[in-house]
Design an enzyme around this catalytic site. Structure first.
Site, mmCIF file in Angstrom:
data_model
loop_
_atom_site.group_PDB
_atom_site.id
_atom_site.type_symbol
_atom_site.label_atom_id
_atom_site.label_comp_id
_atom_site.label_asym_id
_atom_site.label_seq_id
_atom_site.Cartn_x
_atom_site.Cartn_y
_atom_site.Cartn_z
ATOM 1 N N ARG A 123 -7.090 -32.066 6.267
ATOM 2 C CA ARG A 123 -5.917 -32.900 6.487
ATOM 3 C C ARG A 123 -6.158 -33.904 7.626
ATOM 4 O O ARG A 123 -7.027 -33.713 8.479
ATOM 5 C CB ARG A 123 -4.705 -32.031 6.822
ATOM 6 C CG ARG A 123 -4.922 -31.123 8.020
ATOM 7 C CD ARG A 123 -3.835 -30.083 8.143
ATOM 8 N NE ARG A 123 -4.044 -29.205 9.302
ATOM 9 C CZ ARG A 123 -4.766 -28.100 9.276
ATOM 10 N NH1 ARG A 123 -5.332 -27.706 8.146
ATOM 11 N NH2 ARG A 123 -4.922 -27.365 10.360
ATOM 12 N N ASN B 243 -8.033 -26.066 3.204
ATOM 13 C CA ASN B 243 -7.169 -27.194 3.512
ATOM 14 C C ASN B 243 -7.942 -28.161 4.382
ATOM 15 O O ASN B 243 -8.629 -27.741 5.314
ATOM 16 C CB ASN B 243 -5.907 -26.729 4.255
ATOM 17 C CG ASN B 243 -5.051 -27.888 4.731
ATOM 18 O OD1 ASN B 243 -5.208 -28.371 5.847
ATOM 19 N ND2 ASN B 243 -4.145 -28.334 3.877
ATOM 20 N N HIS C 182 -8.853 -19.920 -0.033
ATOM 21 C CA HIS C 182 -7.974 -20.989 0.435
ATOM 22 C C HIS C 182 -8.804 -22.043 1.151
ATOM 23 O O HIS C 182 -9.789 -21.734 1.833
ATOM 24 C CB HIS C 182 -6.933 -20.430 1.417
ATOM 25 C CG HIS C 182 -6.424 -21.457 2.406
ATOM 26 N ND1 HIS C 182 -6.975 -21.595 3.660
ATOM 27 C CD2 HIS C 182 -5.444 -22.390 2.312
ATOM 28 C CE1 HIS C 182 -6.346 -22.569 4.305
ATOM 29 N NE2 HIS C 182 -5.413 -23.060 3.521
#
Length: 310
Positions: A112, A110, A108
């Site tokens: 942002r 991410n 995973h």
């Protein structure tokens, strides 16, 4: 001196990164499957592109999502997410890959960027690795590459963000970590934790670790043999992954609380998993027991000799 990036600059880079990463992953998968693109609009403002690959040679399901959304969240959601103002702009790329083989880890990532209506802005992100069977050398290499990316920006980052990942990617009801951790960071605030240019450069470097590292890992592991026993263990570990995403993941909660697109928010869930009632623990000395023993906080993966913090 680095030029301060605008909201548009950050958004454009993230969208381009999504495209480049999908190309890298298609090449590493080596099959005929391709990422399809599903464009969507958020009723309150903004939208995104969800790209999903299914039935690949190595990847059973992979999602690489880009979003750039804005609007006003409810007061309850703003309090829950500690937003200083209910007006927001948020953009990012989120990646979850579920390989077909239990010998290839789930991964995973991410990265942002957020802006609140009062002008406060911050960056966040992270990468974590969830092996079905822990390979110590590969876990160590993963952490070494993350540390190298962190050290380019601040020598304190890796230790801080590794600990943060241990605490964040944790299933308290199971008393185990989701995998071998990685790094996690949130609310690196512009002006407090660095300039916009410095913090943007950091998340860029974190993001760029992902494609080359995981492409290599896919090719190293996908042809390793496995049978029904390994697939059964994969099913159990996948359901632990789903439990975390549904019960604890902040990104999932933010998306649902702010009226995001449900299919895109939940694309991180594994394609196949199952819950059997009260499964027997792994047999002592088994590969499954060895993996379970690693799923705890405090493993110092970048040390010359692996050890557990007291």
């Amino acid at each position: 001196m680095l030029t301060s990036p605008s909201r548009a600059d950050i958004t454009a880079w993230l969208q381009d990164f999504q495209t480049r990463l999908c190309q890298q992953l298609e090449a590493a998968d080596g099959g005929n499957a391709r990422f399809g693109q599903d464009d969507w609009q958020r009723p309150g403002g903004g939208g995104g592109h969800s790209r999903v690959l299914e039935h690949g040679r190595i990847l059973e399901k992979g999602g690489v999502g880009f979003s750039a959304v804005e609007g006003t969240m409810s007061e309850a959601a703003a309090r829950q997410l500690h937003m200083p103002d209910p007006h927001f702009y948020a953009t990012g790329v989120s990646v979850v890959l579920h390989p077909r083989s239990p010998r290839v880890p789930i991964i995973h990532m991410n990265v942002r960027y957020f802006e609140a209506g009062n002008g406060e802005a911050w960056f966040g992100g992270g990468i974590d690795l969830t092996p079905i069977y822990v390979d110590e050398a590969q876990a160590r290499r993963f952490h070494q590459q993350l540390k190298a990316a962190c050290d380019q920006h601040d020598p304190t980052y890796y230790a801080r963000f590794h600990q943060w990942a241990d605490d964040y990617f944790y299933l308290p009801h199971r008393q185990e970590t989701r995998g071998v951790g990685g790094i996690f960071f949130d609310r690196l605030t512009v002006g407090k934790d660095g300039t916009a240019a410095e913090l943007f450069s950091f998340i860029q470097d974190v993001a760029e670790v992902f494609g080359p590292f995981y492409s290599q890992l896919m090719l190293e592991n996908y042809a390793l043999p496995f049978g029904e026993r390994e697939e059964a263990w994969q099913t159990l570990r996948r359901n632990r992954y789903a439990e975390f995403n549904l019960a604890f993941d902040r990104g999932t909660r933010f998306g649902l609380e702010t009226g995001g697109r449900t299919e895109s928010i939940l694309m991180s869930l594994p394609p196949r998993c199952g819950w059997s009632y009260n499964p027997a623990p792994p047999e002592p000395g088994s590969p499954e027991a060895a993996t379970l023993a690693w799923l705890r906080k405090g493993v110092e993966w970048v040390d010359a000799e692996l050890k557990i913090k007291n």
